[in-house]
Design an enzyme around this catalytic site. Structure first.
Site, PDB file in Angstrom:
ATOM      1  CG  HIS A 176      -1.881   1.088   1.332  1.00 28.61           C
ATOM      2  ND1 HIS A 176      -3.181   0.987   0.891  1.00 28.61           N
ATOM      3  CD2 HIS A 176      -1.751   2.347   1.819  1.00 28.61           C
ATOM      4  CE1 HIS A 176      -3.814   2.135   1.093  1.00 28.61           C
ATOM      5  NE2 HIS A 176      -2.965   2.976   1.668  1.00 28.61           N
ATOM      6  CD  GLU A 177       1.624   3.455   3.809  1.00 29.36           C
ATOM      7  OE1 GLU A 177       1.697   4.513   3.156  1.00 29.36           O
ATOM      8  OE2 GLU A 177       0.685   3.202   4.599  1.00 29.36           O
ATOM      9  CG  HIS A 208       0.205   6.313  -0.594  1.00 31.82           C
ATOM     10  ND1 HIS A 208      -0.812   7.050  -1.166  1.00 31.82           N
ATOM     11  CD2 HIS A 208      -0.365   5.657   0.462  1.00 31.82           C
ATOM     12  CE1 HIS A 208      -1.949   6.848  -0.482  1.00 31.82           C
ATOM     13  NE2 HIS A 208      -1.706   6.003   0.499  1.00 31.82           N
ATOM     14  CD  GLU A 215      -5.962   5.426   0.547  1.00 32.03           C
ATOM     15  OE1 GLU A 215      -5.104   6.341   0.733  1.00 32.03           O
ATOM     16  OE2 GLU A 215      -6.006   4.406   1.252  1.00 32.03           O
TER      17      GLU A 215
END
Lengths: 492, 492
Positions: free
Chosen positions: A256-257, A260, A286
């Protein structure tokens, strides 16, 4: 010096402050020795105030006025328009009220933490009363066309409105509840998710290399509450936490990170000098993290191709067939806590918050009635009984920080990610094969070309329309979830 | 707001910039991903310029003028006097010349690096010509009583003069050459100094805990060129490099940096708000690092008490008796390179540079004759033939950065450390026993009380006189070296 050069210098100077403050925070949350905290907070406070002055002070106002006289075209015109709009918006709040608000939310955050620990809504309620009252006032200062909540949405998702979200979220809720009905009675396998720290570190490294996270422009470090931070355009760092009881947190959290960070690394560097070197919106940001977490990390082929390695690293998986693992990783279970929710029910947690925030702004709902309404919606949407405010209305930090209008971004991220996923598969051959092989260059190239490089020089709607040929729509997400959970059910 | 409160706020603001810039540097040298470098340099440059403006600009000049009208006493009077003196000194250099100088040295540093790599003095010579010409001019702007070099010394060692240093260094040189004579013909044992990285990491951790380095107010990290840096008063970090061919570099180097850090951690925090939160001078700072490196780390009892552990960690020491190890660790060998010099001959390297710098300032020496004179002095003082300028006049970075007057601090550090060591043993019982046991609290307490806590609120001379009851003197150093090398010779 030309006015446009001064304009660029202004943003280059701001960038230096931002780099310093970002690094001071990152260090505070990763490596700083304990006793350094008091001085560190003071330094962050001081430099943030300096940076705020540069963005609001007289020198900047003169520069804005001078820019207004220039004949601007292309990216410079966009840069000026966005900056002017942000400045005008901020100027609408009287300074004294803004200061009161800042003091209020900084107190409220620590009160919220204590109230949550003590499961005591009454501690937090008076603070939230004041915050909501101020938000309502701010909305009036900012102004809006159709709905007061639109003024708050604008901060996180420029151009987004209740008129767009209401039908979108209704359709999405309907579809999720339908899928939940189909999954009812299905038993997901229960696996042992424990793994030692070293195993998780190795796994994270391997998967990050597989998805091509650029370690020459970033790092992975440990922290208590994982985050992604952009130190500078070529230094987008991620953090994780190794929970030895559940390796899914670090493995999928890191994906997830990394999503980003990949977005941040891909923004055109020259946009930094124009104040456009940021994500287009919280929702678009997101969408990138969720794309990496769900559409890559939880992709069946991706997991299948890595399953033999996983079984070697984690002995408890030795006798678990891949189908069982895949079903378990994608377990669906309506639950109480947003940040622990599965891919399918996550949006329902968001829609509940959206409904509550919206009604708080129209005064259809008052803060005192919030816990009761929270619990009612959780029962209605997710079918769960909320046993305590700590696990209910007090669970999220956002409201204590005055971040009303933020929550919808999380669901919009899912919506956008699915739209982009569909368009990507239209433009790029054999996406599943590429993901399984860890050959992500064509996929990342497509995302960079369509999303990343533009920074916030385009609105979310412009980006989605240009990339997909369609305006915002939940159909791709519903299709994706339907197909996915059909496969998951087959694997059960 | 009162003028004195504004005065404190001024320094608190500067401290925030200093914390940011220190962290940006630290990170650049430890953890920053490669591609972040260009933006990082720009951010450091920008924030350094902002900080410089605060220290020199009109707002600060008005504050200085307002403070001049105040009736100041005690520490506030000292704060103002030191700040005013520094401002007046800086103001004597015309701004245009200072800018030229800054540009010149930033070019010169990279030219020096290339010249050293290529062993080509002629590349660097024209830059050094210009730097020396400017230094000579600066000296005239600043003014001096007796000797032009005094004006340069003042920057690093306030109050120090050629009139003090000349006899001091003459006496020291004499004594060292005498001791070298006594050591002639002695064969030091040759040991295998290799150790793997993990062994060195464990050793560093253990020794740092032994000497009570405060990890709640500091850290140890890896870098290419080790340094100590103060992020804030309660965050004084050290760095090291693990050379698998020679563990002495990391082990004794870490003790050295821990000495600097312990000084920084011990400065009274309130001095930061008065611009006095710094070491008293480069020499006093170096005295603390050398005290930890030589008087603790190379102390016979300290090493003896840890030798069993060392033998277990480093298999090649298994059959080496402690006496042999102790002699080898303290090997004396006149050599070419300052930073590789042993404890005894190190000062000779410094005295050579002092002689050369002094004569450059009086124009008794010109830059073109520097290599020849360098080589002559190395032959005369150390008895070594300089085979190349890379290993001679080009070895140090200092001159390329315009740091004339800095070198004497290194030798003054040795002198002060020995004076403090003698006074410590007068005031504290059983110092050797405490060092061997790793019970350093009484020793560190004495250093904190006499040196650390005062920051730069006192001059080096005031500190030394108050702590030792004597003015600067080389006798304690000579006594210490004489006793030490007598023991070393016995161990041979």
């Amino acid at each position: 010096m030309s006015t446009t050069q001064q304009w660029r210098d202004h943003f280059d100077g701001l960038r230096a402050y931002e780099e310093a403050v970002a690094l001071l925070y990152w260090d505070m949350r990763t490596y700083m020795p304990d006793q350094g905290a008091a001085n560190r907070s003071a330094s962050i406070g001081f430099l943030s105030t300096e940076s705020f002055r540069r963005r609001t002070g007289e020198t900047y106002q003169q520069l804005l006025a001078a820019m207004e006289q220039e004949t601007l075209t292309g990216i410079e015109a966009i840069s000026f328009a966005k900056a002017k709009e942000a400045f005008d918006r901020d100027s609408k709040i009287p300074e004294a009220e803004y200061q009161t608000f800042i003091t209020l939310i900084s107190e409220a955050e620590s009160v919220w933490e204590k109230a949550k620990d003590a499961n005591d809504w009454s501690m937090f309620e008076p603070y939230l009363e004041k915050i909501v009252a101020m938000e309502r006032q701010f909305v009036e200062y900012w102004g809006y066309d159709a709905h007061p909540y639109d003024a708050l949405l604008h901060d996180y998702e420029p151009g987004m409105t209740v008129a767009t979200l209401d039908p979108l979220f209704a359709e999405l809720r309907q579809a999720i509840i339908g899928l939940l009905g189909q999954l009812e009675g299905k038993d997901f396998p229960t696996l042992d998710w424990s793994a030692d720290r070293e195993t998780q570190i190795a796994l994270n490294q391997e998967w990050l290399l597989d998805i091509g996270y650029d370690f020459t422009s970033g790092r992975l470090d440990e922290t208590v509450h994982p985050f992604q931070t952009t130190i500078n355009r070529k230094d987008a760092r991620i953090t994780t936490k190794y929970d030895e009881n559940d390796y899914r947190n670090s493995v999928f959290g890191t994906m997830h990170e990394a999503g980003h960070a990949t977005y941040e690394q891909g923004i055109e560097p020259e946009l930094d000098s124009l104040g456009l070197g940021d994500g287009a919106s919280m929702g678009i940001h997101e969408s990138q993290s969720l794309f990496f977490e769900n559409f890559i990390g939880r992709n069946q082929g991706f997991l299948d191709a890595r399953y033999h390695g996983l079984q070697q690293a984690i002995p408890s998986l030795a006798d678990v067939p891949f189908e069982r693992f895949y079903a378990a990783v994608n377990e669906v279970k309506p639950s109480l806590i947003r940040i622990e929710a599965d891919e399918l029910t996550y949006a329902l947690h968001i829609i509940i918050r959206y409904e509550l925030e919206k009604r708080l702004m129209t005064k259809e709902l008052e803060v005192k009635d919030l816990p009761q309404e929270w619990n009612r919606l959780y029962k209605e949407y997710l079918g769960v009984d909320v046993p305590s405010d700590a696990k209910g209305v007090l669970q999220d930090v956002h409201w204590s920080g005055g971040s009303f209008g933020y929550f919808p971004s999380y669901a919009l991220g899912l919506v956008y990610a699915a739209q982009l996923n569909e368009a990507l598969r239209r433009d790029v051959d054999n996406v599943d094969g590429l993901i399984a092989a860890g050959t992500l260059a064509p996929i990342k190239g497509w995302l960079k070309e369509n999303i990343h490089r533009h920074g916030k020089s385009k609105t979310p709607a412009e980006l989605i329309e240009a990339a997909t040929g369609q305006s915002i729509s939940v159909a791709p997400l519903v299709n994706y979830l339907t197909k996915k959970y059909t496969r998951v059910v087959e694997a059960l």
